[in-house]
Scaffold this motif. Sequence first.
Motif, PDB file in Angstrom:
ATOM      1  N   CYS A  23       0.822  -1.208   0.000  1.00  0.00           N
ATOM      2  CA  CYS A  23       0.000   0.000   0.000  1.00  0.00           C
ATOM      3  C   CYS A  23       0.859   1.263   0.000  1.00  0.00           C
ATOM      4  CB  CYS A  23      -0.915  -0.012   1.214  1.00  0.00           C
ATOM      5  SG  CYS A  23      -1.993   1.430   1.331  1.00  0.00           S
ATOM      6  N   TYR A 156      -9.991  -9.033  -0.304  1.00  0.00           N
ATOM      7  CA  TYR A 156      -9.708  -8.077   0.763  1.00  0.00           C
ATOM      8  C   TYR A 156      -8.268  -7.583   0.704  1.00  0.00           C
ATOM      9  CZ  TYR A 156      -8.646  -6.340   5.438  1.00  0.00           C
ATOM     10  OH  TYR A 156      -8.200  -5.569   6.490  1.00  0.00           O
ATOM     11  N   SER A 159      -7.413  -5.464  -2.306  1.00  0.00           N
ATOM     12  CA  SER A 159      -7.950  -4.103  -2.262  1.00  0.00           C
ATOM     13  C   SER A 159      -6.990  -3.138  -1.574  1.00  0.00           C
ATOM     14  CB  SER A 159      -9.306  -4.081  -1.544  1.00  0.00           C
ATOM     15  OG  SER A 159      -9.159  -4.325  -0.152  1.00  0.00           O
ATOM     16  N   TRP A 160      -6.118  -3.642  -0.702  1.00  0.00           N
ATOM     17  CA  TRP A 160      -5.161  -2.767  -0.043  1.00  0.00           C
ATOM     18  C   TRP A 160      -4.136  -2.219  -1.026  1.00  0.00           C
ATOM     19  CZ3 TRP A 160      -5.491  -0.458   4.506  1.00  0.00           C
ATOM     20  CH2 TRP A 160      -6.409  -0.958   5.423  1.00  0.00           C
ATOM     21  N   THR A 163      -5.875   0.644  -2.734  1.00  0.00           N
ATOM     22  CA  THR A 163      -6.013   1.893  -1.973  1.00  0.00           C
ATOM     23  C   THR A 163      -4.860   2.849  -2.244  1.00  0.00           C
ATOM     24  OG1 THR A 163      -4.877   0.994  -0.020  1.00  0.00           O
ATOM     25  CG2 THR A 163      -7.288   0.772  -0.095  1.00  0.00           C
ATOM     26  N   PRO A 296     -11.470  -1.358   1.105  1.00  0.00           N
ATOM     27  CA  PRO A 296     -11.303  -2.685   1.701  1.00  0.00           C
ATOM     28  C   PRO A 296     -12.629  -3.390   1.981  1.00  0.00           C
ATOM     29  CG  PRO A 296      -9.824  -1.107   2.736  1.00  0.00           C
ATOM     30  CD  PRO A 296     -10.776  -0.321   1.879  1.00  0.00           C
TER      31      PRO A 296
END
Length: 453
Positions: A23, A156, A159-160, A163, A296
């Motif tokens: 991230c 999940y 998705s980080w 971000t 997330p």
Amino acid sequence: MSNIGLEEQANSAMMRRVAIASCVGTTVEWYDFFIYATASALVFNKLFFPSFDPLVGSLVALGTYAAGFFVRPIGGLLFGYLGDRYGRKSALVTTLLIVGIATFVIGLMPTYNSIGIAAPLILLFIRMLHGFGIGGEQGNAILIMCEHAPAKRRGYFGSWVQTGAPAGFILPLGIFAALTATLSEEAFMSWGWRIPFLLSLVLVAVGMYIRLQLTESPLFLEMRRRRAEDPHPLVEIVRKYPRYLALGCGTKFAESVAFTSFAVLITAYATSRGVSRPVMTTASLIAIVLELVCMPFWGALSDRIGRKPVYILGASTVLLASFPTFALVYYRVDSYIWVGLTAALAIGHSAMYGPQAAYFAEFFPTRVRASGVSFIQQIGALIGSVGTLAAGWLLALLNGAPWALAGFVALGCAITIACTAALPETAPRLGRWKDLVDSLTSGDNMEARRQRA
């Protein structure tokens, strides 16, 4: 504590480290990429393209932003190949250096008044370096996270990585908002706009440290141990997976259209309509902060109910929000612009972008995954983002009326909904009914699913 419990704790700690590292590193690189977009909408039209009226000058400046998308597929395919052959990590370190150095140089550039036509030409070249680097970044960043993650939580954790895009956009928005609020117009246009670009050098140093701490993808290492790499991954994906490539680009289309429309183009349009820069930067900041928080959630939801329903929900939301959001700007309802942007970005775009990392990665086996994901990401982004910026000229042709552009956004969402519906569900799912639906709709055999896992 049992050995199994200790192993689960160690795996959980490892996943947290990889997620944070992915991230942060991706945020730094997207900061470099998006800072150009923010500056294009706010200052480049005056400093590098001063001979045009405000709206046309903004569109020309955004045209140089679009140029980066033309070279993104080249960077994506090259670094996708390098990622499949030599590892995801080395590709990520190289792309960060390319994008970071290019951003820092913009902060030192003379403007049109100093060197004439050379200024926008140099700006165009640097923008192409941006596109080349970010094109190579995206696919490998997705995979180093998704290939570490357990299959049932891939949405999940994937998705980080995603971000990093809104976080990388928030940083320049926040910095520009602070600068415009504290500096006079003259000081901001003279030297203040350079500060976010020069700060890139510090962020790149941080990003490099973070990237070097990453471990290589375990699935890639296992593939190399078995000597399973393919000498021509791009040839293989075109030959074996043309359906996934074509429909995947269509699935990417609305996501690219949504972000380009509601995070980039609408700012230039609003300022040309007389909306103040602080109003737009604040509205965009609210929407993208909320998107960052929501992403997330959408990734985790895709692990529970599937990638397809979450993705289709996102595209449908953008379709419904397209006309009302542009209407808020056109009719100068300044106090509620943030509401339209929140619907389009925090719900619509986020619900597509969050599960996207896992969804695209699950289309392909490990040996060609970087090439396949990079192809979809960069070709889809090229078509969607450049198409939207080109459609932005409709604003000038229609004397500032946004309805044709909003219609283009809605059409893009309809295309994505159709393409996503035609693709198989890739998330691991339990239950006899879900297995039946999957077998009826996917068109896949079990061996193909096993390879993609």
